[in-house]
Write a protein that holds these residues in place. Structure first.
Motif, mmCIF file in Angstrom:
data_model
loop_
_atom_site.group_PDB
_atom_site.id
_atom_site.type_symbol
_atom_site.label_atom_id
_atom_site.label_comp_id
_atom_site.label_asym_id
_atom_site.label_seq_id
_atom_site.Cartn_x
_atom_site.Cartn_y
_atom_site.Cartn_z
ATOM 1 N N ALA A 1 37.258 51.336 54.957
ATOM 2 C CA ALA A 1 35.975 50.628 54.838
ATOM 3 C C ALA A 1 35.847 49.861 53.526
ATOM 4 O O ALA A 1 34.773 49.330 53.235
ATOM 5 C CB ALA A 1 34.826 51.624 54.970
ATOM 6 N N LEU A 2 36.908 49.767 52.749
ATOM 7 C CA LEU A 2 36.854 49.078 51.457
ATOM 8 C C LEU A 2 36.472 47.616 51.654
ATOM 9 O O LEU A 2 37.171 46.864 52.337
ATOM 10 C CB LEU A 2 38.208 49.155 50.754
ATOM 11 C CG LEU A 2 38.324 48.418 49.414
ATOM 12 C CD1 LEU A 2 37.437 49.093 48.363
ATOM 13 C CD2 LEU A 2 39.774 48.380 48.945
ATOM 14 N N PRO A 3 35.353 47.168 51.048
ATOM 15 C CA PRO A 3 35.009 45.750 51.117
ATOM 16 C C PRO A 3 35.978 44.933 50.251
ATOM 17 O O PRO A 3 36.368 45.378 49.168
ATOM 18 C CB PRO A 3 33.594 45.680 50.543
ATOM 19 C CG PRO A 3 33.121 47.077 50.391
ATOM 20 C CD PRO A 3 34.328 47.951 50.372
ATOM 21 N N VAL A 4 36.336 43.771 50.750
ATOM 22 C CA VAL A 4 37.294 42.915 50.048
ATOM 23 C C VAL A 4 36.729 41.502 49.966
ATOM 24 O O VAL A 4 36.340 40.921 50.982
ATOM 25 C CB VAL A 4 38.654 42.878 50.770
ATOM 26 C CG1 VAL A 4 39.630 41.965 50.042
ATOM 27 C CG2 VAL A 4 39.229 44.285 50.933
ATOM 28 N N LEU A 5 36.722 40.965 48.751
ATOM 29 C CA LEU A 5 36.342 39.570 48.536
ATOM 30 C C LEU A 5 37.571 38.822 48.061
ATOM 31 O O LEU A 5 38.102 39.105 46.991
ATOM 32 C CB LEU A 5 35.221 39.452 47.504
ATOM 33 C CG LEU A 5 34.802 38.025 47.133
ATOM 34 C CD1 LEU A 5 34.347 37.239 48.366
ATOM 35 C CD2 LEU A 5 33.723 38.049 46.072
ATOM 36 N N PHE A 6 38.056 37.913 48.893
ATOM 37 C CA PHE A 6 39.184 37.068 48.525
ATOM 38 C C PHE A 6 38.654 35.827 47.828
ATOM 39 O O PHE A 6 37.689 35.214 48.284
ATOM 40 C CB PHE A 6 39.983 36.629 49.762
ATOM 41 C CG PHE A 6 40.666 37.743 50.475
ATOM 42 C CD1 PHE A 6 41.810 38.322 49.951
ATOM 43 C CD2 PHE A 6 40.177 38.217 51.680
ATOM 44 C CE1 PHE A 6 42.459 39.348 50.613
ATOM 45 C CE2 PHE A 6 40.812 39.245 52.354
ATOM 46 C CZ PHE A 6 41.954 39.815 51.820
#
Length: 104
Positions: free
Chosen positions: A59-64
Motif C-alpha cells: 500500500a506504499l504511496p508513490v509519487l513519480f
C-alpha cells in the motif's frame, strides 16, 4: 532541494543517491509513508524500485517525478496509489500532491 523543503515543513525525510540504495532503505525496518522518486535513476529506475518496494509494502504511496511522463507510462500504467508529477512543477503543486497522497 526537496529534502530541505520538506524538512523545513516538519516532514522527516530519507534520501538515497540511486535506485539500489533507495530500495535498501525501503526494504529496511524504517517506516516510510510516501516514496517520492524520479523515474530515471541510475542502477534501478524509479518504477523498478517502487515495484520492488511494494512487494514488502503493497500500500506504499508513490509519487513519480519526471520530465518524461509519456515515456514513463507508455508501457507501464500507474498502479493504485501511484501518481506522477511532470517537471517543471511549482512548489505549491508538489506540496498539494504530497498532502493529498498522505491524506493531510
Amino acid at each position: 532541494m526537496l529534502q530541505d523543503l520538506f524538512e523545513r515543513l516538519g516532514y522527516r525525510t530519507m534520501t538515497a543517491h540511486d535506485g539500489p540504495s533507495g530500495l535498501a532503505v525501503l526494504q529496511s525496518k524504517t517506516p516510510v509513508d510516501l516514496l517520492i522518486t524520479d523515474v530515471g535513476l541510475p542502477g534501478l529506475n524509479g518504477r523498478q524500485m517502487a515495484d520492488a518496494a511494494r512487494m514488502h509494502h503493497p500500500a506504499l504511496p508513490v509519487l513519480f517525478i519526471t520530465g518524461y511522463a509519456q515515456a514513463a507510462t507508455a508501457n507501464n500504467s500507474l498502479d493504485t496509489g501511484m501518481q506522477m508529477l511532470t517537471k517543471p512543477f511549482s512548489t505549491e503543486a508538489l506540496l498539494d500532491r504530497v498532502r493529498a497522497m498522505l491524506g493531510a
